[in-house]
Scaffold this motif. Structure first.
Motif, short mmCIF file in Angstrom:
data_model
loop_
_atom_site.label_atom_id
_atom_site.label_comp_id
_atom_site.label_asym_id
_atom_site.label_seq_id
_atom_site.Cartn_x
_atom_site.Cartn_y
_atom_site.Cartn_z
N HIS A 7 0.84 -1.19 0.00
CA HIS A 7 0.00 0.00 0.00
C HIS A 7 0.88 1.24 0.00
N LEU A 9 0.83 5.59 -0.19
CA LEU A 9 0.10 6.84 -0.04
C LEU A 9 0.99 8.00 -0.47
N TYR A 30 0.33 4.80 9.22
CA TYR A 30 0.61 4.00 8.03
C TYR A 30 2.09 3.60 7.97
N ARG A 35 3.23 0.60 5.55
CA ARG A 35 2.74 1.13 4.28
C ARG A 35 3.66 2.25 3.80
N VAL A 37 4.63 5.82 2.56
CA VAL A 37 4.14 7.19 2.70
C VAL A 37 5.15 8.13 2.04
N PRO A 143 1.42 5.36 -6.27
CA PRO A 143 0.52 5.32 -5.11
C PRO A 143 -0.88 4.88 -5.53
N VAL A 145 -3.30 5.75 -3.42
CA VAL A 145 -4.09 6.81 -2.77
C VAL A 145 -3.31 8.12 -2.80
N PHE A 304 -7.20 2.92 2.20
CA PHE A 304 -6.97 1.86 1.23
C PHE A 304 -8.14 0.86 1.18
#
Length: 307
Positions: A7, A9, A30, A35, A37, A143, A145, A304
């Motif tokens: 994931h 972001l 996150y 995840r 970032v 990404p 998101v 997500f």
């Protein structure tokens, strides 16, 4: 990339500290969950108000070195949040803070003198040129998101509005199969959110502040009266990320911005009086994509969700 987090972001913000105020707890959560970032900051905030008297010499009308100082502040803040992928749009110093003035209606507008004096003021940026500096980041990071501001930049700051425009346009361009392949392979971002503040929770927080005798924090804001445009009606919210376990990291990151945020200011006052949920529960409006599973309050609990 074999080590790419599942994931990912991407956040696009105008100045150092904007990211921590808006999504600092989500970012810390996150990161802790493994995840990816990535933060892109569009300007160094050269025109920010300096709250530390002994650093007043950094101001734009004196040494004009506040941007370099805030470069260090955001590095410290990202260390507190655990974010290791921070970038400046086009590289540090490409775009300058456009300054801010207040409209009689109570919202921010650009500072005409700054915008006229500095050709590289972010408000002066060519939209396609600025977006083309974000497109390769999107195509590299890939990404799922994206988080940025709404079309009004929350409260009208020209750099927030411009960051919104650049982020939204770059997301479109990055997905076009035939667009600027020299900037990387096309990538479509599945979900785009605009940061938001819950009206009901803001009213609750203001009420608790006033009941505690605090009449100066968020001065002029009535718990039962009209609220500024950065406050969002609850029915327009799509997601609420509960990162209250990470609110201490968010507050530590805010303390990393002493030129911009004071520990006796409204952010800390609200946290002290309302508790961790004041700044640890962060809200979002969805601008693109399908909502995933919803929590008990009718909001997504994870950006997500559904991916």
């Amino acid at each position: 990339m074999p080590d790419r987090p599942e994931h990912r972001l991407l956040l696009v913000h105008a100045h150092p500290d904007d990211e921590t105020i808006g999504q600092g707890a989500t970012m810390a959560k996150y990161v802790a969950e493994g995840r990816g970032v990535t933060l892109v900051t569009c300007t160094a905030g050269e025109m920010g108000e300096i709250l530390v008297p002994e650093l007043a010499h950094l101001a734009a009308d004196q040494e004009d070195t506040l941007g370099e100082h805030r470069r260090g502040e955001i590095a410290n803040a990202m260390a507190e949040l655990g974010v290791t992928d921070h970038r400046w749009l086009g590289g540090f110093g490409t775009y300058r803070d456009s300054g801010m003035a207040w409209h009689p209606d109570g919202h921010a507008i650009g500072d005409p003198e700054v915008i006229a004096k500095h050709p590289n003021a972010f408000w002066n940026a060519d939209l396609t040129e600025a977006a083309d500096r974000l497109v390769p980041v999107i195509r590299e990071v890939q990404p799922q998101v994206l988080v940025t501001y709404d079309q009004f930049g929350g409260y009208g700051h020209p750099d927030h509005i411009q960051a919104h425009r650049v982020a939204m346009y770059a997301a479109q361009l990055a997905a076009v199969p035939s667009y600027r392949l020299d900037l990387g392979e096309p990538w479509e971002i599945a979900k785009i959110y605009w940061g938001a503040m819950s009206e009901s929770r803001m009213r609750q927080g203001l009420r608790m502040l006033r009941e505690a005798g605090d009449t100066t924090s968020f001065e002029g804001m009535d718990p039962d009266g009209p609220l500024p445009p950065f406050v969002t009606a609850d029915e327009n919210l799509a997601a609420g990320v509960d990162a209250t376990d990470y609110v201490d990291r968010k507050m530590a990151a805010l303390r990393a911005y002493p030129t911009q945020v004071t520990t006796d200011g409204p952010f800390f006052a609200l946290s002290n009086n309302v508790g961790a949920t004041a700044w640890g529960l962060e809200f979002y409006r969805i601008a693109k994509g399908e909502l995933g599973p919803l929590g008990e309050d009718g909001l997504e609990t994870d950006l997500f969700a559904g991916l």
